[in-house]
Design a protein around this motif. Sequence first.
Motif, PDB file in Angstrom:
ATOM      1  N   THR A 137      13.760  37.257  54.011  1.00  0.00           N
ATOM      2  CA  THR A 137      12.520  38.007  53.856  1.00  0.00           C
ATOM      3  C   THR A 137      11.968  38.420  55.212  1.00  0.00           C
ATOM      4  O   THR A 137      11.449  39.536  55.383  1.00  0.00           O
ATOM      5  N   LEU A 138      12.083  37.528  56.194  1.00  0.00           N
ATOM      6  CA  LEU A 138      11.642  37.873  57.545  1.00  0.00           C
ATOM      7  C   LEU A 138      12.451  39.046  58.097  1.00  0.00           C
ATOM      8  O   LEU A 138      11.898  39.939  58.757  1.00  0.00           O
ATOM      9  N   ILE A 139      13.761  39.071  57.815  1.00  0.00           N
ATOM     10  CA  ILE A 139      14.599  40.196  58.253  1.00  0.00           C
ATOM     11  C   ILE A 139      14.105  41.489  57.618  1.00  0.00           C
ATOM     12  O   ILE A 139      14.010  42.528  58.281  1.00  0.00           O
TER      13      ILE A 139
ATOM     14  N   ALA B 242      21.977  44.289  57.523  1.00  0.00           N
ATOM     15  CA  ALA B 242      20.525  44.154  57.493  1.00  0.00           C
ATOM     16  C   ALA B 242      20.000  43.535  58.782  1.00  0.00           C
ATOM     17  O   ALA B 242      18.958  43.937  59.310  1.00  0.00           O
ATOM     18  N   VAL B 243      20.739  42.547  59.315  1.00  0.00           N
ATOM     19  CA  VAL B 243      20.326  41.912  60.572  1.00  0.00           C
ATOM     20  C   VAL B 243      20.421  42.914  61.721  1.00  0.00           C
ATOM     21  O   VAL B 243      19.510  43.038  62.536  1.00  0.00           O
TER      22      VAL B 243
ATOM     23  N   ARG C 172      20.519  37.662  68.821  1.00  0.00           N
ATOM     24  CA  ARG C 172      19.946  38.942  69.261  1.00  0.00           C
ATOM     25  C   ARG C 172      18.677  39.261  68.488  1.00  0.00           C
ATOM     26  O   ARG C 172      17.696  39.751  69.054  1.00  0.00           O
ATOM     27  N   LEU C 173      18.684  38.991  67.183  1.00  0.00           N
ATOM     28  CA  LEU C 173      17.506  39.256  66.361  1.00  0.00           C
ATOM     29  C   LEU C 173      16.328  38.416  66.819  1.00  0.00           C
ATOM     30  O   LEU C 173      15.216  38.935  66.996  1.00  0.00           O
ATOM     31  N   LEU C 174      16.549  37.124  67.026  1.00  0.00           N
ATOM     32  CA  LEU C 174      15.450  36.242  67.426  1.00  0.00           C
ATOM     33  C   LEU C 174      14.923  36.606  68.807  1.00  0.00           C
ATOM     34  O   LEU C 174      13.715  36.530  69.061  1.00  0.00           O
TER      35      LEU C 174
END
Length: 265
Positions: free
Chosen positions: A21-23, A128-129, A165-167
């Motif tokens: 959900t955060l993504i 999605a990420v 990378r996302l974080l």
Amino acid sequence: MMREADGGGVAIGSGYASFSTLIDMAGGLAHWKRRPCAPLASRLVLASCAEKLGGGPFGDFAREPAFARAALRLLFEMKAGDLTPPAFLDAALRLAPQRRERAEHLGRLFVHYEEKMRELELADREDAVRSAVERLESRGLPPELERLDAIEISGLHDFPLLRQRLLLALAKQCERSRVALRLRIPGAGSPEVDAAVDPVFSYFERSAQGLENIELSKEEPGPRPGPLSALGRFLFSAAAPEGVAEHGARLELCSASTPRAEARL
């Protein structure tokens, strides 16, 4: 995302979210304007690509469902590791001759799969990420996250390169928007077990230097606050809390491997 229970005996779950959900809130597939694709549908797309490409060094096995299932698992691992099809094909050239042919065939299959997913405007879970990373890096925090006071991420036990990378992109944009970000890296209190997460912890420590709104800590084993966490302590206990026993027997945990087995319980 977390908001602690107010101490009144009620845990409000509206301030919590799963990592997926955060993504989605960080941009998800909206940035690429694609539709989400379940793993089963991804496997069907990959199977059609494998049939079109031919068996190659895998022969008739490439037509088996097991091949598409194993190949998709490999593709997901490569995409989670932030490995692109050209990079994989380049690495395949460096393999020993007896392995190179199969690796090159898988690389071509990877290319066909990505092209077909773009053509169908579909995206798998790793897409999605990547889409969320690109959205954060190019446009900053979306309004849904920018209006928050703080974001806390905990309970993650897997940190492939794409997720890192996302974080990191989220941390930089939180710093820019003055939103506090608390990242809890799970720890086990054992040097042997923590050896798997210590490099990740060190990576975020180095990468987050100079970011004042980022709080990084190692989460030691033990109960964590969360929705219904207080209820969980006695939910399956033989000793029911006072005032509960007279309303019925204690709950029991049942296991069902399929929906049909679940319906028979």
